[in-house]
Enzyme design. Structure first.
Site, PDB file in Angstrom:
ATOM      1  CE1 TYR A 119      -4.214   1.554   0.675  1.00  0.00           C
ATOM      2  CE2 TYR A 119      -3.481   2.359   2.838  1.00  0.00           C
ATOM      3  CZ  TYR A 119      -4.275   2.393   1.918  1.00  0.00           C
ATOM      4  OH  TYR A 119      -5.365   3.287   2.053  1.00  0.00           O
ATOM      5  CG  HIS A 124      -3.743   4.078  -3.484  1.00  0.00           C
ATOM      6  ND1 HIS A 124      -5.226   4.021  -4.081  1.00  0.00           N
ATOM      7  CD2 HIS A 124      -3.879   2.959  -2.419  1.00  0.00           C
ATOM      8  CE1 HIS A 124      -5.790   2.943  -3.731  1.00  0.00           C
ATOM      9  NE2 HIS A 124      -5.255   2.344  -2.632  1.00  0.00           N
ATOM     10  NE  ARG A 133      -8.891   5.495   8.067  1.00  0.00           N
ATOM     11  CZ  ARG A 133      -8.332   4.811   7.070  1.00  0.00           C
ATOM     12  NH1 ARG A 133      -8.926   3.756   6.502  1.00  0.00           N
ATOM     13  NH2 ARG A 133      -7.191   5.315   6.294  1.00  0.00           N
ATOM     14  CD  GLU A 190      -1.845  -3.115  -6.365  1.00  0.00           C
ATOM     15  OE1 GLU A 190      -0.604  -3.924  -5.996  1.00  0.00           O
ATOM     16  OE2 GLU A 190      -2.831  -3.259  -5.918  1.00  0.00           O
ATOM     17  CG  ASP A 222      -5.432  -5.884  -5.431  1.00  0.00           C
ATOM     18  OD1 ASP A 222      -6.045  -7.020  -5.568  1.00  0.00           O
ATOM     19  OD2 ASP A 222      -5.356  -5.246  -4.360  1.00  0.00           O
ATOM     20  NE  ARG A 226     -11.754  -0.022  -4.729  1.00  0.00           N
ATOM     21  CZ  ARG A 226     -10.502  -0.208  -4.564  1.00  0.00           C
ATOM     22  NH1 ARG A 226     -10.192  -0.754  -3.374  1.00  0.00           N
ATOM     23  NH2 ARG A 226      -9.644   0.213  -5.281  1.00  0.00           N
ATOM     24  CD  GLN A 229     -11.052  -2.734  -0.002  1.00  0.00           C
ATOM     25  OE1 GLN A 229     -11.631  -2.387  -1.288  1.00  0.00           O
ATOM     26  NE2 GLN A 229     -10.099  -2.174   0.404  1.00  0.00           N
ATOM     27  CE1 TYR A 233     -12.657  -0.423   5.726  1.00  0.00           C
ATOM     28  CE2 TYR A 233     -10.406  -0.618   6.115  1.00  0.00           C
ATOM     29  CZ  TYR A 233     -11.537   0.014   6.258  1.00  0.00           C
ATOM     30  OH  TYR A 233     -11.536   1.367   6.510  1.00  0.00           O
ATOM     31  CE  LYS A 242      -7.961  -4.677  -1.898  1.00  0.00           C
ATOM     32  NZ  LYS A 242      -7.424  -3.532  -2.969  1.00  0.00           N
ATOM     33  CB  THR A 246      -4.311 -10.926  -8.314  1.00  0.00           C
ATOM     34  OG1 THR A 246      -4.876 -10.663  -6.872  1.00  0.00           O
ATOM     35  CG2 THR A 246      -3.259  -9.667  -8.279  1.00  0.00           C
ATOM     36  CB  THR A 333      -3.492   1.630  -5.922  1.00  0.00           C
ATOM     37  OG1 THR A 333      -4.439   0.449  -5.392  1.00  0.00           O
ATOM     38  CG2 THR A 333      -4.294   2.415  -6.995  1.00  0.00           C
ATOM     39  CD  GLU A 347      -6.643   6.327  -5.498  1.00  0.00           C
ATOM     40  OE1 GLU A 347      -5.723   7.186  -5.215  1.00  0.00           O
ATOM     41  OE2 GLU A 347      -6.408   5.414  -5.920  1.00  0.00           O
TER      42      GLU A 347
END
Ligand code: CA
Length: 402
Positions: A119, A124, A133, A190, A222, A226, A229, A233, A242, A246, A333, A347
């Site tokens: 990550y 990202h 958040r 990625e 990847d 969402r 996730q 998560y 996920k 992949t 990402t 994004e």
């Protein structure tokens, strides 16, 4: 150094590139090849004819045996192939074993051992923090001190071109969770790093030993659901959102082809702990393109990453975890600071609230629809002064099977 192979000189697959893959011709077993221009060199018969010590590794259905031979063999095999393709006197031997890329089937190039996803992009991680958040600091307290990552599912790493079935699972609902196909299916552009040389259980791999262990680089998507996730998560991280697929490129670019691509990363503050090799942190100057149904929707720059490939490798093993041939670890990402440099639709559409591409698709787009094709393309400076292409990663979304 120029190649005698027609059409290769000056192309994105000139003799300074030479990525490896696993290919087959109709009715024949998969085996190892190397790409030059629009052709694949069938290495096994040439290596056998030249009685190369390591000739058996080219008859395998994956690159693992070649990769396990280690750095010195990796370098010497590359010199040998370079000689074959540049020395006119080799032409009579080699030319009968060149096959058009268009005539071969390409396979998953690596038998993936363990798969780790990081990550490592500041942009990202900051964007995702703001979207998931919004009332908190975007970065959690550990983010600038260690490359955050998780162990993914090696068995669902697939080759470029493999269709991706829309996953189903639990989503958060107003009256409790619901089950059904993901409605927020996404990509993550990625880079992946493939390990050749294993390490001993209990002994960390030093930051400086990166090139002794890593064989090469792949493009990687990847795929991410969402909605699944977001519900699953916390607190243990990504899981079924996920693990359904992949995708990696069919071509593995050996590290030596990227010798001219190393650049200083933007910088790290605070200075990381010594095992993460503080100072002069180097990344790769790789340009990425994200194409949705044939149109470029983003251009993420890998040179803007925060954590380097060598730091990620050191971190994987700092607790004594051993490396295996075929281990794959991914960057996370790749997103740059600009809107058109974001490496996920999450994004690009800011959590689905700001559709993108209205000039192309009327109301614009947020997440993936059935039938969508995503292609990731990668280029880097080559050692001969031009550019080289890394393997591209493509996939078409197929409807959920419920
Ligand atoms: Ca990821």
């Amino acid at each position: 150094m120029t190649t005698w192979v027609d059409g290769a000189e000056g192309s994105l697959f000139d003799v300074d590139n030479l990525p490896y893959g696993v290919f087959s011709l109709a009715g024949e077993e998969p085996r190892v090849g190397v790409r030059i221009g629009e052709l694949v060199l069938d290495l096994a018969p040439v290596a056998a004819a030249e009685m190369l010590d390591a000739h058996h590794v080219f008859q395998e259905r994956s690159l693992n045996a070649l990769m396990a031979e280690g750095r010195l063999v990796r370098e010497s095999v590359r010199r040998w192939i370079t000689g074959l393709l540049t020395d006119e006197t080799e032409r009579d031997l080699v030319e009968p074993h060149l096959v058009p890329v268009a005539d071969v089937t390409l396979h998953l190039p690596v038998e993936v051992a363990d798969y780790v996803d990081f990550y490592a992009s500041l942009d990202h991680a900051s964007n995702v923090g703001r979207i998931f958040r919004p009332d908190q600091e975007p970065l959690l307290p550990n983010w600038r001190h260690l490359p955050v990552g998780y162990h993914g599912r090696a068995g669902t790493v697939v080759a470029s071109g493999t269709p991706v079935t829309r996953p189903s699972g639990q989503h958060r609902g107003d009256d409790g969770p619901t089950y059904g196909p993901s409605t927020r299916l996404d990509i993550e552009a990625e880079l992946g790093f493939v390990v050749g040389t294993p390490s001993e259980l209990g002994s960390p791999v030093a930051y400086g030993a990166f090139a002794d262990h890593v064989f090469g680089v792949v493009g990687l998507n990847d795929w991410s659901a969402r909605d699944i996730q977001a519900w699953e998560y916390v607190p243990l991280g990504p899981f079924l959102g996920k693990s359904f697929a992949t995708s990696i490129s069919a071509w593995v670019t050996p590290l030596e082809a990227l010798d001219a691509a190393w650049v200083d990363l933007p910088g790290q503050d605070p200075t990381p702990l010594p095992y993460l090799g503080p100072g002069d942190v180097q990344g790769l100057d790789i340009d990425v393109e994200v194409l949705l149904n044939g149109t470029v929707v983003s251009r993420p720059p890998y040179r803007t990453m925060y954590w380097s490939p060598a730091q990620m490798l050191a971190h994987i093993t700092v607790n004594g975890a051993s490396l295996r041939t075929g281990d794959l670890y991914a960057s996370g990402t790749i997103s740059g600071p600009e809107r058109d440099q974001r490496g996920s639709f999450l994004e690009l559409s800011w959590g689905g609230t700001e559709p993108f591409g209205a000039e192309l698709w009327g109301d614009g787009r947020t997440f993936l629809e059935d039938g969508d094709e995503v292609v990731l393309r990668y280029t880097a400076p080559g050692t001969a002064g031009g550019r080289i292409a890394l393997g591209e990663v493509s996939g078409v979304v197929e409807p959920a099977r419920v």
